[in-house]
Design a protein around this motif. Structure first.
Motif, mmCIF file in Angstrom:
data_model
loop_
_atom_site.group_PDB
_atom_site.id
_atom_site.type_symbol
_atom_site.label_atom_id
_atom_site.label_comp_id
_atom_site.label_asym_id
_atom_site.label_seq_id
_atom_site.Cartn_x
_atom_site.Cartn_y
_atom_site.Cartn_z
ATOM 1 N N ALA A 1 0.595 -1.147 -0.214
ATOM 2 C CA ALA A 1 0.186 -0.184 -0.043
ATOM 3 C C ALA A 1 0.462 1.140 -0.214
ATOM 4 N N VAL A 2 0.379 2.079 -0.515
ATOM 5 C CA VAL A 2 0.841 3.728 -0.516
ATOM 6 C C VAL A 2 2.299 3.575 -1.807
ATOM 7 N N VAL A 3 2.269 2.760 -2.606
ATOM 8 C CA VAL A 3 3.652 2.988 -3.372
ATOM 9 C C VAL A 3 3.585 4.537 -3.705
ATOM 10 N N ARG A 4 5.542 4.778 -3.633
ATOM 11 C CA ARG A 4 5.664 5.899 -4.331
ATOM 12 C C ARG A 4 6.692 5.503 -5.511
ATOM 13 N N ARG A 5 6.874 3.841 -5.474
ATOM 14 C CA ARG A 5 8.066 4.136 -6.345
ATOM 15 C C ARG A 5 8.101 2.251 -7.344
ATOM 16 N N VAL B 1 9.108 -2.443 -4.453
ATOM 17 C CA VAL B 1 8.236 -1.141 -3.991
ATOM 18 C C VAL B 1 8.980 -0.175 -2.810
ATOM 19 N N ASP B 2 8.944 0.782 -3.335
ATOM 20 C CA ASP B 2 9.128 2.180 -1.984
ATOM 21 C C ASP B 2 7.611 2.504 -1.345
ATOM 22 N N ARG B 3 7.438 2.127 -0.079
ATOM 23 C CA ARG B 3 6.028 2.941 0.133
ATOM 24 C C ARG B 3 6.247 4.022 1.702
ATOM 25 N N LEU C 1 10.262 6.011 3.708
ATOM 26 C CA LEU C 1 10.248 4.982 2.534
ATOM 27 C C LEU C 1 10.100 3.916 3.009
ATOM 28 N N ASP C 2 9.654 2.872 3.056
ATOM 29 C CA ASP C 2 10.003 1.085 2.926
ATOM 30 C C ASP C 2 10.072 0.568 1.599
ATOM 31 N N ILE D 1 -1.287 2.739 -4.959
ATOM 32 C CA ILE D 1 -0.799 3.455 -5.908
ATOM 33 C C ILE D 1 -0.846 5.756 -4.995
ATOM 34 N N GLN D 2 0.395 5.743 -5.026
ATOM 35 C CA GLN D 2 0.833 6.857 -3.743
ATOM 36 C C GLN D 2 0.290 8.687 -5.317
ATOM 37 N N THR D 3 0.050 9.189 -4.781
ATOM 38 C CA THR D 3 0.124 10.420 -5.976
ATOM 39 C C THR D 3 1.529 10.817 -5.463
#
Length: 249
Positions: free
Chosen positions: A139-143, A154-156, A163-164, A176-178
């Motif tokens: 969840a809340v993926v930025r990359r 993935v980077d969360r 970032l995780d 996917i996050q904005t």
């Protein structure tokens, strides 16, 4: 390679709001339909994967015929196909159940959803869909770093700007996050072409019992006006302390 993007047409509030006569919803005349912002980023990420790895992008939504406008926006961006699930589901769990059969039948290599919708702001549909499909999720993926193989990195986004970075088995469901990308602009020609595309309409299953129901919608009562405090810093601090003590008494 096939990527399924689950998206939603949201109803944005205008400057003025009126409720329906039964007090259970907002009058449609005061709502503006639009493609959910988070879903536009999910669609863009799918399109970039297709451009890099090949394959197709299928956008899926759950709703009435009016929601096809948002599907056509995704088609204008470059999605290959669009599917609308005919269902009146509204809460995240019944929506996830309605979407699950269609997504499962598509057998995608990756499922993308927006983190949340701007009208409900519950951030639960993607997670519920992953559970229905029996797929791993992030969840809340930025990359997203994926070459089409059996694993992706993935980077969360976490609290406080952290970032995780995690490795996840594929296929998977990612929300996917904005900010993960910059959604492309759909030009007039693409918009007109998207209007001519046939949208695949499918029926949903029973969906089960809704997870919640709206009991009442209302405008909050207006409270007392703000008190402007002036004086020296010590006087202002003393007045604030007095107000807090009065409210706690």
């Amino acid at each position: 390679m096939k990527v399924a993007v689950c998206m939603k047409q949201v109803l944005a509030l205008g400057d003025e709001v009126e409720l329906t006569d039964d007090g259970l919803d907002v009058d449609p005349d005061y709502l503006d339909p639009a493609l959910n912002e988070w879903d536009s980023f999910a669609t863009e990420e799918a399109l970039r994967l297709r451009e890099r790895l090949g394959g197709e992008v299928v956008v899926v939504t759950c709703g009435a015929r009016e929601s096809e406008a948002a599907l056509r926006r995704c088609l204008a961006m470059g999605a290959d196909r669009a599917v609308r699930v005919e269902a009146g589901a509204r809460d995240p769990f019944t929506v996830a159940r309605a979407l699950a059969d269609v997504v499962r039948a598509e057998s995608p290599d990756l499922v993308l959803c927006g983190v949340q919708s701007s009208d409900s702001v519950q951030a639960a549909t993607g997670t519920a869909l992953a559970e229905e499909l029996g797929l791993p999720r992030a969840a809340v993926v930025r990359r997203l770093d994926w070459s089409g193989g059996s694993k992706a990195v993935v980077d969360r986004e976490l609290e406080g700007g952290l970032l995780d970075r995690v490795e996840i088995d594929m296929p998977a469901v990612l929300t996917i996050q904005t900010g993960i990308n910059e959604p492309r602009y759909a030009n007039l020609r693409a918009i007109k072409q998207a209007e001519q595309v046939d949208i695949d309409v499918r029926s949903a299953g029973s969906g089960g019992t809704p997870a919640y129901r709206v009991r009442r919608m209302f405008v909050p009562e207006r409270g007392a006006g703000a008190e402007m405090i002036s004086g020296s810093p010590a006087e202002i601090a003393g007045r604030i302390a007095s107000i807090v003590k009065e409210r706690l008494a």
